[in-house]
Design an enzyme around this catalytic site. Structure first.
Site, PDB file in Angstrom:
ATOM      1  N   PRO A   2      -6.841  -3.708  -3.909  1.00 39.37           N
ATOM      2  CA  PRO A   2      -7.364  -3.928  -5.266  1.00 39.37           C
ATOM      3  C   PRO A   2      -8.698  -3.198  -5.450  1.00 39.37           C
ATOM      4  CG  PRO A   2      -6.815  -6.007  -4.176  1.00 39.37           C
ATOM      5  CD  PRO A   2      -6.787  -4.938  -3.125  1.00 39.37           C
ATOM      6  N   GLU A   3      -8.757  -2.386  -6.485  1.00 40.45           N
ATOM      7  CA  GLU A   3      -9.995  -1.653  -6.805  1.00 40.45           C
ATOM      8  C   GLU A   3     -10.684  -2.362  -7.975  1.00 40.45           C
ATOM      9  OE1 GLU A   3     -11.141   0.849  -5.153  1.00 40.45           O
ATOM     10  OE2 GLU A   3      -9.460   1.737  -4.080  1.00 40.45           O
TER      11      GLU A   3
END
Ligand SMILES: [Zn+2]
Length: 271
Positions: A2-3
């Site tokens: 997850p960014e």
């Protein structure tokens, strides 16, 4: 992984609904990357004041203290009125009067950490080194360029390090450098003001667009592992080694910088 955009979309998906809820109980599963730092039972009776984001941390503000949540490599959060029995990868439940916030994290690099205040030592250790927030007015071109001038490493590495600006992960760094025509190996301090201005705008654009897209495809990325986000579908360079550049048709190149794959167009990004 997850960014920042995925974390922001996650925040937007439950922040309004959990605000004002009172915590009934909390449950920890297997150990996460860092310990919670207090007995989960002590959270009962506290109320949720809101959910903020700093870098890739979600800050759940309570009427007393706050929870810092990080999704690590494979974590996802789900907030629902009720949850089924916890599965083997459900390692944290925050049971509130408005629903249950659940962290699912197969690889357990994520974390939920309690801090008395954002200024307390535990929180500062996690948040203290974070750079500017790219999607806020605090992300100033002048400060960005000044930061670049102080760094002699390759611009791609500077972006990934997150100490100057947070949230520009591997995919977004490659894309923003392409959009601004900058070679990823160029030393940060060699970037002129006009080019820094273009890069600054590209970072904002690429992240804002990802947040926008994420709003309708939340399920896709929360089930994904690794760097196979929805954003890849329309990437200009990321994961396109050997494929023709969408602007000039030259084959996209892939190199390694600090163990991470970097993609660029040798013609659109000459220096
Ligand atoms: Zn090109």
């Amino acid at each position: 992984m997850p960014e920042l955009p995925e974390v922001e979309v996650t925040r937007l998906s439950f922040a309004d609904r959990i605000e004002g809820a009172t915590i009934k109980s909390a449950r920890m599963g297997k150990p996460l990357r860092w310990a919670l730092g207090l007995d989960p039972g002590a959270l009962a009776g506290r109320t949720v004041q809101g959910v903020r984001r700093r870098g890739k941390y979600l800050l759940v503000d309570l009427d007393h203290g706050l929870l810092l949540m990080h999704l690590g490599m494979s974590g996802s959060l789900n907030f629902s009125p009720a949850q089924p029995e916890p599965g083997p990868h459900d390692h944290f439940d925050l049971v509130t009067t408005r629903g249950v916030l659940r962290l699912n994290d197969p690889r357990r690099f994520g974390a939920v950490v309690y801090a008395e205040a954002e200024a307390s030592a535990g929180a500062v250790k996690l948040l203290g080194k974070l750079g500017m927030e790219p999607l806020t007015d605090g992300f100033d071109v002048k400060a960005f360029h000044t930061g670049l001038k102080q760094r002699s490493t390759a611009i791609k590495q500077v972006l990934l390090a997150g100490e100057l600006v947070v949230g520009v992960g591997n995919i977004y760094a490659s894309e923003a450098l392409f959009m601004s025509g900058i070679r990823p190996t160029l030393k940060a301090l060699k970037i002129s003001r006009p080019r820094a201005t273009r890069l600054h705008a590209a970072i904002r654009e690429v992240l804002a667009r990802a947040v926008e897209k994420g709003g309708s495809t939340l399920r896709d990325f929360s089930n994904a592992n690794g760097e196979t986000g929805y954003f890849q579908l329309e990437a200009m360079v990321y994961d396109r080694k050997g494929e023709p550049c969408r602007v000039c048709a030259s084959p996209i190149k892939m190199i390694r910088q600090g163990q991470r794959a970097t993609y660029f167009c040798p013609d659109c990004q000459k220096s």
